[in-house]
Design a protein around this motif. Structure first.
Motif, mmCIF file in Angstrom:
data_model
loop_
_atom_site.group_PDB
_atom_site.id
_atom_site.type_symbol
_atom_site.label_atom_id
_atom_site.label_comp_id
_atom_site.label_asym_id
_atom_site.label_seq_id
_atom_site.Cartn_x
_atom_site.Cartn_y
_atom_site.Cartn_z
ATOM 1 N N ALA A 287 8.531 11.462 0.646
ATOM 2 C CA ALA A 287 8.882 11.773 -0.740
ATOM 3 C C ALA A 287 7.940 11.050 -1.700
ATOM 4 O O ALA A 287 7.538 9.907 -1.457
ATOM 5 C CB ALA A 287 10.331 11.364 -1.024
ATOM 6 N N THR A 288 7.577 11.716 -2.789
ATOM 7 C CA THR A 288 6.659 11.105 -3.753
ATOM 8 C C THR A 288 7.257 9.846 -4.369
ATOM 9 O O THR A 288 6.524 8.944 -4.765
ATOM 10 C CB THR A 288 6.300 12.097 -4.872
ATOM 11 N N GLN A 289 8.579 9.758 -4.430
ATOM 12 C CA GLN A 289 9.203 8.547 -4.965
ATOM 13 C C GLN A 289 8.844 7.340 -4.104
ATOM 14 O O GLN A 289 8.553 6.257 -4.620
ATOM 15 C CB GLN A 289 10.722 8.710 -5.016
ATOM 16 N N ALA A 290 8.839 7.535 -2.771
ATOM 17 C CA ALA A 290 8.480 6.446 -1.870
ATOM 18 C C ALA A 290 7.014 6.069 -2.049
ATOM 19 O O ALA A 290 6.649 4.895 -2.022
ATOM 20 C CB ALA A 290 8.751 6.844 -0.425
ATOM 21 N N LEU A 291 6.154 7.074 -2.254
ATOM 22 C CA LEU A 291 4.743 6.800 -2.451
ATOM 23 C C LEU A 291 4.511 6.042 -3.754
ATOM 24 O O LEU A 291 3.724 5.104 -3.815
ATOM 25 C CB LEU A 291 3.943 8.107 -2.463
ATOM 26 N N GLN A 292 5.227 6.453 -4.802
ATOM 27 C CA GLN A 292 5.042 5.815 -6.103
ATOM 28 C C GLN A 292 5.547 4.376 -6.106
ATOM 29 O O GLN A 292 5.064 3.546 -6.880
ATOM 30 C CB GLN A 292 5.767 6.621 -7.177
ATOM 31 N N SER A 293 6.498 4.072 -5.223
ATOM 32 C CA SER A 293 7.037 2.708 -5.196
ATOM 33 C C SER A 293 6.145 1.761 -4.421
ATOM 34 O O SER A 293 6.439 0.581 -4.298
ATOM 35 C CB SER A 293 8.440 2.711 -4.570
ATOM 36 N N GLY A 294 5.057 2.296 -3.862
ATOM 37 C CA GLY A 294 4.087 1.425 -3.202
ATOM 38 C C GLY A 294 3.948 1.663 -1.724
ATOM 39 O O GLY A 294 3.015 1.174 -1.104
ATOM 40 N N GLY A 295 4.886 2.437 -1.110
ATOM 41 C CA GLY A 295 4.822 2.645 0.332
ATOM 42 C C GLY A 295 3.580 3.366 0.770
ATOM 43 O O GLY A 295 3.065 3.137 1.854
ATOM 44 N N GLY A 296 3.053 4.284 -0.044
ATOM 45 C CA GLY A 296 1.884 5.025 0.373
ATOM 46 C C GLY A 296 0.748 4.943 -0.608
ATOM 47 O O GLY A 296 -0.207 5.688 -0.497
#
Length: 418
Positions: A287-296
């Motif tokens: 999910a883009t939310q996970a990416l935006q939080s720094g995971g990706g």
């Protein structure tokens, strides 16, 4: 329900233009729906890719002789949602009886008569016709049925396929090559393909640049690799399959969920006695939310940082662990400033030497005298003309409490005070 042999159409580039008094027919409504359907699938297939979105965990239940797939959602390479709403189960002894002669299965029979094999689970889009309703008969077309299906249910089918799972296609090869994730594609003589060689040349030129220029140059290398990838993409050429023409060649219809390794049946092939389900081989969408939080999202590249929580002082030895290895040739006396504050005099030099560990993952400051009882200040150069460099040729960037602020390539001094 009746299985539909063709999926609902995607026509993302054709929309209905409504006007007052327009006589609407079946084709108009189909065109309207296929326009919106095609738009979302085009977006999902090209900009998100394919893989598991959530759930769809595969497990073995030997006591029941079953392989089970949990509810979940996935996307295939054509942007279609593949959903499973309830737990699905398949009896393995029954499946084996049907597939025991498949060449791909290649079961191994043990000395005790037990049977061992490998298989993999895939999920595939499926559309079914449902809800028959009374329908007008088109006498001109010679129709004889007075009912027609009024719904299409889009769901998915699960298959257990003999043999190991195939490697799923990985797109953006040149971008992955630029990131160090792929090896270069080569010709018959082992030489990199032209586009791959261009990326390798750009990376070599990048490494030769001054540290302060590398971050911006790396951005350009990645951008050019992404452009080359996009230019190399070829869409499907099946003239009879409009859907295939919208997506890249090789877009997968089957999404691998898991591989069943070393499934063991007893000699009678009616009881499961062993095996494991490997869910980690599947493609997955984050999910883009996970990416935006720094995971990706990759943090700005920095040089080594001192791990603040690991600093130790034992007698005259100050040990400073690092987040990454340093370039040993940059660890010189000029990179160290060691001073002591003396009441009535002020700051004066306090003799010390600086060395790097053999693996480059820590620095040691050895004082000429015990610093206990004195106010000693150590500065390691991360800026200026002779900073300590990491193995990525970026300068020392303070300690782990230092957050990159856009000037990471310029480095930051590290200061320790007892």
């Amino acid at each position: 329900m009746a299985e539909q042999t063709t999926t609902l159409p995607n026509r993302p580039y054709q929309a209905v233009r409504y006007h007052y008094g327009m006589l609407l027919g079946v084709d108009d409504f189909e065109t309207d729906q296929s326009y919106h359907r095609g738009k979302i699938r085009l977006h999902q297939g090209w900009l998100h890719g394919f893989g598991t979105v959530w759930g769809l965990g595969v497990s073995l239940a030997p006591e029941a002789g079953e392989v089970r797939v949990a509810p979940g959602l996935a996307l295939d390479g054509f942007g279609r949602e593949l959903h499973v709403d309830v737990l699905q189960c398949l009896n393995l002894p029954t499946w084996y009886a049907e597939h025991r002669d498949d060449a791909e299965l290649a079961p191994v029979v043990g000395e005790d008569g037990s049977i061992t094999f490998t298989a993999h689970v895939v999920i595939r889009h499926l559309a079914c016709l449902a809800r028959p309703v009374p329908a007008l008969i088109d006498t001109c077309a010679g129709g004889s049925s007075e009912t027609a299906y009024s719904r299409v249910l889009e769901t998915a089918e699960l298959l257990l396929v003999p043999g190991p799972a195939p490697a799923w296609p990985r797109g953006h090869h040149l971008l992955r090559l630029a990131q160090g994730l792929d090896a270069p594609a080569t010709d018959e003589d082992g030489n990199p393909q032209p586009d791959d060689q261009a990326v390798l040349d750009a990376l070599a030129a990048l490494a030769a640049l001054p540290a302060g220029e590398q971050a911006t140059a790396r951005e350009d290398v990645l951008r050019q690799a992404a452009i080359r990838d996009a230019l190399a993409v070829v869409t499907g050429s099946d003239e009879d399959d409009v859907e295939a023409q919208l997506f890249a060649d090789g877009a997968p219809r089957d999404i691998v969920l898991a591989q069943l390794n070393d499934v063991v049946l007893n000699a009678a092939a009616d009881t499961v006695t062993g095996g494991e389900a490997d869910n980690l081989i599947r493609p997955v969408l984050v999910a883009t939310q996970a990416l935006q939080s720094g995971g990706g999202v990759a943090a700005p590249a920095t040089g080594p940082q001192v791990v603040a929580s690991g600093i130790t002082l034992a007698g005259t030895t100050l040990t400073l662990p690092l987040t990454r290895a340093v370039a040993g040739d940059s660890v010189k006396p000029a990179a160290l400033t060691s001073t002591r504050f003396v009441a009535g005099t002020g700051w004066e030099d306090f003799a010390a030497t600086l060395t790097a560990a053999a693996d480059g993952l820590s620095l040691t400051v050895e004082f000429a005298a015990d610093p206990a009882g004195s106010r000693v200040r150590v500065l390691l150069a991360g800026s200026g003309g002779k900073p300590i460099l990491g193995d990525n040729f970026l300068p020392l960037y303070g300690d782990t409490g230092s957050n990159p602020d856009g000037n990471a390539a310029l480095g930051r001094d590290f200061v320790w005070t007892n």
